[in-house]
Design a protein around this motif. Structure first.
Motif, short mmCIF file in Angstrom:
data_model
loop_
_atom_site.label_atom_id
_atom_site.label_comp_id
_atom_site.label_asym_id
_atom_site.label_seq_id
_atom_site.Cartn_x
_atom_site.Cartn_y
_atom_site.Cartn_z
N VAL A 11 0.84 -1.20 0.00
CA VAL A 11 0.00 0.00 0.00
C VAL A 11 0.88 1.25 0.00
O VAL A 11 1.64 1.48 0.93
N GLY A 12 0.75 2.05 -1.05
CA GLY A 12 1.46 3.31 -1.12
C GLY A 12 2.80 3.19 -1.85
O GLY A 12 3.39 2.12 -1.94
N THR A 13 3.25 4.31 -2.35
CA THR A 13 4.49 4.36 -3.12
C THR A 13 5.68 3.90 -2.30
O THR A 13 6.61 3.27 -2.82
N ASP A 14 5.67 4.21 -1.00
CA ASP A 14 6.79 3.77 -0.15
C ASP A 14 6.93 2.25 -0.17
O ASP A 14 8.03 1.72 -0.32
N ALA A 15 5.83 1.54 -0.01
CA ALA A 15 5.88 0.08 0.02
C ALA A 15 6.15 -0.51 -1.35
O ALA A 15 6.77 -1.56 -1.48
N VAL A 16 5.71 0.18 -2.39
CA VAL A 16 5.86 -0.34 -3.74
C VAL A 16 7.30 -0.17 -4.24
O VAL A 16 7.88 -1.09 -4.83
N SER A 17 7.88 1.02 -4.01
CA SER A 17 9.20 1.29 -4.60
C SER A 17 10.17 2.00 -3.68
O SER A 17 11.31 2.24 -4.07
N GLY A 18 9.76 2.35 -2.49
CA GLY A 18 10.62 3.13 -1.60
C GLY A 18 10.29 4.60 -1.61
O GLY A 18 10.67 5.34 -0.70
N GLY A 19 9.61 5.06 -2.67
CA GLY A 19 9.16 6.44 -2.74
C GLY A 19 10.27 7.45 -2.60
O GLY A 19 11.37 7.28 -3.12
N LEU A 20 9.98 8.49 -1.85
CA LEU A 20 10.92 9.59 -1.69
C LEU A 20 11.90 9.35 -0.55
O LEU A 20 13.02 9.87 -0.56
N ILE A 21 11.51 8.53 0.44
CA ILE A 21 12.34 8.36 1.63
C ILE A 21 13.13 7.05 1.64
O ILE A 21 13.95 6.83 2.52
N GLY A 22 12.89 6.19 0.66
CA GLY A 22 13.58 4.91 0.63
C GLY A 22 15.02 5.03 0.17
O GLY A 22 15.42 5.99 -0.50
N GLY A 23 15.82 4.03 0.55
CA GLY A 23 17.20 3.98 0.09
C GLY A 23 18.19 4.77 0.90
O GLY A 23 19.37 4.83 0.56
N GLY A 24 17.73 5.38 2.00
CA GLY A 24 18.64 6.15 2.85
C GLY A 24 19.35 5.26 3.85
O GLY A 24 19.52 4.05 3.64
N TYR A 25 19.73 5.85 4.98
CA TYR A 25 20.48 5.09 5.98
C TYR A 25 19.64 4.00 6.63
O TYR A 25 20.18 3.04 7.20
N THR A 26 18.30 4.13 6.54
CA THR A 26 17.44 3.09 7.11
C THR A 26 17.23 1.93 6.15
O THR A 26 16.67 0.90 6.53
N GLY A 27 17.68 2.09 4.90
CA GLY A 27 17.49 1.04 3.91
C GLY A 27 16.06 1.01 3.43
O GLY A 27 15.21 1.81 3.83
N GLY A 28 15.76 0.07 2.55
CA GLY A 28 14.39 -0.13 2.11
C GLY A 28 14.04 0.63 0.86
O GLY A 28 14.03 1.86 0.85
N VAL A 29 13.78 -0.10 -0.22
CA VAL A 29 13.30 0.50 -1.47
C VAL A 29 12.03 -0.25 -1.90
O VAL A 29 11.85 -0.60 -3.06
N GLY A 30 11.15 -0.47 -0.93
CA GLY A 30 9.96 -1.25 -1.19
C GLY A 30 10.07 -2.63 -0.56
O GLY A 30 11.15 -3.06 -0.15
#
Length: 266
Positions: A205-224
């Motif tokens: 649900v939502g761009t974050d979960a689908v692809s990481g959105g705007l906040i994904g890929g930083g120090y917390t990791g996670g691109v979906g």
């Protein structure tokens, strides 16, 4: 008890969708699309929109495409390239494949989508009219959670459809996931899926979960979350509207038809 008089004054406010049409469902601009007349549009506009897109959702070569999986609905492309892009009405934004979120020419065929839906239909056949959802946040900005919470209010009233939230994954049929899939939530997410009875259905649900959105890929990791768990239904949006989430749930259950003329995108 003022709520009694308020109820008599306002009448029934609960949506009748999907059994009846709902103007808000049909008219809400839940996504950005490529205009039909964009073939003759200014290519400079397209280039400026692609450069301004904060998540790189727009590609120019080899052909213009918009990836709704990465789109955060900021509207910059609509503002900078109105000949190319525009808001599309309709909350039926959920898709059964990740590729179906790409607006433009895609390689998927109607036959492939039918096969995906048939396979999912066999898995959810046992659920019938009593379905329980387990929601897990894997690192979001909180907006998706507000929209999901709205499903239980009197306007959407998820319970009228025989769908309920549960606190235990052992009682859940569908796993509803929001957030980027942060490193600290990878193991809890996997444990939640393992604890659910088979067969399970997973909805991003939502761009974050689908692809990481705007906040994904930083120090917390996670691109979906698709690299962590298998996803059956993809719901874009930043955040996805309550109607879009509801559409995705019913799409997973086979309780809404594929939109006419858009089966290749679903």
């Amino acid at each position: 008890m003022p709520w009694i008089f308020r109820g008599l004054r306002d009448g029934i406010i609960t949506s009748r969708w999907p059994t009846r049409a709902d103007d808000y469902f049909d008219q809400f601009p839940a996504g950005v699309g490529i205009n039909d007349n964009s073939l003759y549009a200014d290519p400079v506009q397209l280039a400026s929109a692609a450069q301004a897109c904060p998540t790189g959702a727009i590609s120019v070569e080899p052909q213009p495409q918009l990836d709704r999986a990465r789109c955060i609905l900021c509207g910059r492309c609509v503002q900078l390239a109105p000949e190319w892009f525009g808001w599309e009405p309709g909350s039926d934004t959920a898709r059964l494949t990740r590729a179906g979120l790409v607006v433009g020419d895609i390689e998927e065929t109607d036959e492939a989508i039918v096969q995906v839906r048939a396979a999912l239909g066999r898995r959810v056949r046992r659920l019938r009219r009593s379905v329980h959802l387990r929601h897990i946040d894997t690192g979001s900005d909180g907006s998706d959670e507000w929209e999901i919470q709205a499903l239980t209010n009197p306007v959407y009233d998820l319970h009228r459809l025989g769908i309920f939230f549960t606190a235990s994954p052992r009682h859940a049929d569908i796993l509803l996931i929001t957030g980027i899939g942060a490193a600290g939530m990878v193991e809890p997410l996997r444990r939640t899926l393992v604890a659910m009875p088979n067969p399970t259905v997973v909805i991003a649900v939502g761009t974050d979960a689908v692809s990481g959105g705007l906040i994904g890929g930083g120090y917390t990791g996670g691109v979906g979350i698709s690299d962590v768990v298998p996803v059956d239904v993809w719901i874009p949006g930043a955040p996805a509207s309550p109607f879009s989430v509801l559409h995705g749930i019913l799409l997973a259950l086979g309780r809404v038809p594929l939109p006419a003329g858009r089966s290749a995108q679903c």
